[in-house]
Design an enzyme around this catalytic site. Sequence first.
Site, PDB file in Angstrom:
ATOM      1  N   GLU A  92      50.489  56.776  52.619  1.00  0.00           N
ATOM      2  CA  GLU A  92      49.743  56.604  53.852  1.00  0.00           C
ATOM      3  C   GLU A  92      49.946  55.227  54.456  1.00  0.00           C
ATOM      4  O   GLU A  92      50.126  54.241  53.748  1.00  0.00           O
ATOM      5  CB  GLU A  92      48.255  56.863  53.630  1.00  0.00           C
ATOM      6  CG  GLU A  92      47.624  55.943  52.642  1.00  0.00           C
ATOM      7  CD  GLU A  92      46.178  56.338  52.358  1.00  0.00           C
ATOM      8  OE1 GLU A  92      45.358  56.133  53.249  1.00  0.00           O
ATOM      9  OE2 GLU A  92      45.904  56.845  51.267  1.00  0.00           O
ATOM     10  N   CYS A 105      49.764  48.638  58.552  1.00  0.00           N
ATOM     11  CA  CYS A 105      49.311  48.505  57.173  1.00  0.00           C
ATOM     12  C   CYS A 105      50.088  49.522  56.338  1.00  0.00           C
ATOM     13  O   CYS A 105      50.047  50.723  56.623  1.00  0.00           O
ATOM     14  CB  CYS A 105      47.810  48.790  57.115  1.00  0.00           C
ATOM     15  SG  CYS A 105      47.151  48.849  55.443  1.00  0.00           S
ATOM     16  N   CYS A 112      47.803  53.868  42.079  1.00  0.00           N
ATOM     17  CA  CYS A 112      47.602  52.467  41.705  1.00  0.00           C
ATOM     18  C   CYS A 112      47.100  52.418  40.265  1.00  0.00           C
ATOM     19  O   CYS A 112      46.333  53.280  39.838  1.00  0.00           O
ATOM     20  CB  CYS A 112      46.574  51.818  42.629  1.00  0.00           C
ATOM     21  SG  CYS A 112      46.313  50.063  42.302  1.00  0.00           S
ATOM     22  N   CYS A 116      40.170  49.589  40.463  1.00  0.00           N
ATOM     23  CA  CYS A 116      38.953  48.948  40.984  1.00  0.00           C
ATOM     24  C   CYS A 116      37.944  50.072  41.259  1.00  0.00           C
ATOM     25  O   CYS A 116      38.310  51.111  41.818  1.00  0.00           O
ATOM     26  CB  CYS A 116      39.264  48.175  42.264  1.00  0.00           C
ATOM     27  SG  CYS A 116      40.513  46.887  42.017  1.00  0.00           S
ATOM     28  N   CYS A 119      37.525  51.886  44.780  1.00  0.00           N
ATOM     29  CA  CYS A 119      38.735  52.156  45.572  1.00  0.00           C
ATOM     30  C   CYS A 119      39.322  53.521  45.230  1.00  0.00           C
ATOM     31  O   CYS A 119      39.481  53.862  44.060  1.00  0.00           O
ATOM     32  CB  CYS A 119      39.762  51.058  45.313  1.00  0.00           C
ATOM     33  SG  CYS A 119      41.321  51.324  46.181  1.00  0.00           S
ATOM     34  N   CYS A 333      41.943  52.528  52.650  1.00  0.00           N
ATOM     35  CA  CYS A 333      41.837  52.445  51.198  1.00  0.00           C
ATOM     36  C   CYS A 333      42.144  53.712  50.415  1.00  0.00           C
ATOM     37  O   CYS A 333      41.387  54.136  49.548  1.00  0.00           O
ATOM     38  CB  CYS A 333      40.429  51.988  50.824  1.00  0.00           C
ATOM     39  SG  CYS A 333      39.815  50.705  51.883  1.00  0.00           S
TER      40      CYS A 333
HETATM   41  N1  SAH Z   1      46.114  46.141  45.665  1.00  0.00           N
HETATM   42  C1  SAH Z   1      45.950  45.258  46.763  1.00  0.00           C
HETATM   43  C2  SAH Z   1      46.104  45.898  48.125  1.00  0.00           C
HETATM   44  C3  SAH Z   1      45.468  47.236  48.405  1.00  0.00           C
HETATM   45  S1  SAH Z   1      43.724  47.322  48.669  1.00  0.00           S
HETATM   46  C4  SAH Z   1      44.613  44.531  46.659  1.00  0.00           C
HETATM   47  O1  SAH Z   1      43.866  44.816  45.744  1.00  0.00           O
HETATM   48  O2  SAH Z   1      44.356  43.646  47.451  1.00  0.00           O
HETATM   49  C5  SAH Z   1      43.359  46.523  50.185  1.00  0.00           C
HETATM   50  C6  SAH Z   1      41.935  46.004  50.263  1.00  0.00           C
HETATM   51  O3  SAH Z   1      40.989  47.080  50.475  1.00  0.00           O
HETATM   52  C7  SAH Z   1      41.500  45.319  48.979  1.00  0.00           C
HETATM   53  O4  SAH Z   1      40.808  44.139  49.273  1.00  0.00           O
HETATM   54  C8  SAH Z   1      40.598  46.374  48.371  1.00  0.00           C
HETATM   55  O5  SAH Z   1      39.747  45.830  47.410  1.00  0.00           O
HETATM   56  C9  SAH Z   1      39.898  46.927  49.582  1.00  0.00           C
HETATM   57  N2  SAH Z   1      39.224  48.207  49.332  1.00  0.00           N
HETATM   58  C10 SAH Z   1      39.612  49.188  48.495  1.00  0.00           C
HETATM   59  N3  SAH Z   1      38.731  50.224  48.519  1.00  0.00           N
HETATM   60  C11 SAH Z   1      37.777  49.891  49.412  1.00  0.00           C
HETATM   61  C12 SAH Z   1      36.603  50.562  49.907  1.00  0.00           C
HETATM   62  N4  SAH Z   1      36.247  51.765  49.448  1.00  0.00           N
HETATM   63  N5  SAH Z   1      35.880  49.917  50.829  1.00  0.00           N
HETATM   64  C13 SAH Z   1      36.238  48.699  51.294  1.00  0.00           C
HETATM   65  N6  SAH Z   1      37.322  48.026  50.880  1.00  0.00           N
HETATM   66  C14 SAH Z   1      38.093  48.607  49.941  1.00  0.00           C
END
Ligand code: SAH
Length: 344
Positions: A92, A105, A112, A116, A119, A333
């Site tokens: 995506e 983006c 991944c 986290c 996410c 995300c």
């Molecule tokens: N792996 C990288 C890039 C991808 S995530 C990283 O961790 O930075 C891009 C951003 O979106 C990150 O800051 C991540 O923590 C955030 N993110 C992921 N899921 C999210 C959610 N459900 N709501 C808000 N931000 C989110």
Amino acid sequence: MKTNIQGLTAEEFDALMKAQGEPAYRARQLFQWVHQKLVTDFEAMTNFSKVQRERFTSLWEVRHLGIEAVEQSKTSPTRKYLFKLPDGEGVESVLMIFENRLSACVSTQAGCAYGCVFCASGLFGLKRNLECWEILDQVYSMQRNATERISNIVFMGTGEPLANYDNTLKTIRLLNNPNGLGIGMRHMTVSTVGNVPMILKLADEGHPIRLAVSLHAPNDELRDKLMPVNKKYKIGELLEACRTYQSKVKRRMTFEYTLIDNVNDSPSLAHQLVNLLRGFRCHVNLIPLNPMDEYKGKAPSRNRVMAFQAILEEARIPVTVREERGQDITAACGQLRRRMMKGA
Ligand code: SAH
């Protein structure tokens, strides 16, 4: 089988053409067709002779992603793309239209490995790294569909760009090439979960790429709970790597902080964050949580977000609250790939 020439560097184009007995300027012409004019059909490359075009067609292909779906947000000028790869994986990308720029983006991995908790990208684990052409053609495919030029690239889609380091770097250099789209390194942002050795490696490349670090908590106890990577690289070590990056690359960096109601959004945590970032040349991006079914957290109220922001502002830390873009199309995300994987 035909050789895929998408994602090859200028040097690799030189070698290809040389093997065909063609002079160097022919390699440059081909590079411009592929990387600047974004043409994928050799028949359309009109400064080659018919014989050359036929020969190229028989030997090579310029592979490109198939657009599986495009959705336009109704609430903001944001367009979401879902691409499907030959092995069935989904990728995506999101195109965000701002007043004076187009920002793309893109994803660097299918899935991944980092998990986290809030996410969606990590829900099915890591499937595989994307190849260079698969990262690059997300930008090219969106550009082929756009009227304005894409001016900014953020590596913030699915996956951890620094865990697919070589392909991400190769993509950045190709996007930067003046015979390609010529997007300045300063207009490219790599977002990382906090992969310390790879931040240090990127610092040594000497490119003025903007680094964004996903912090999400100002102390190890809380960050351990939200981001498993913190068990490996603690906040102290992470910030040390950021300082090194800054001293070598000399650019203001970004810290991302996803705000989750009653988890990491209290005023006292905001004060802790201020102390942690003291002396940094940085910008903090607050992202109200995009909720998902698999995680029980919610976005904080508008007031709580503003209170958190105000504490950073009082300490003169530049801070913005990320506009909620494309929530109606689950543009954020990893949520749309997730929908595809679930067959919804
Ligand atoms: N792996 C990288 C890039 C991808 S995530 C990283 O961790 O930075 C891009 C951003 O979106 C990150 O800051 C991540 O923590 C955030 N993110 C992921 N899921 C999210 C959610 N459900 N709501 C808000 N931000 C989110």
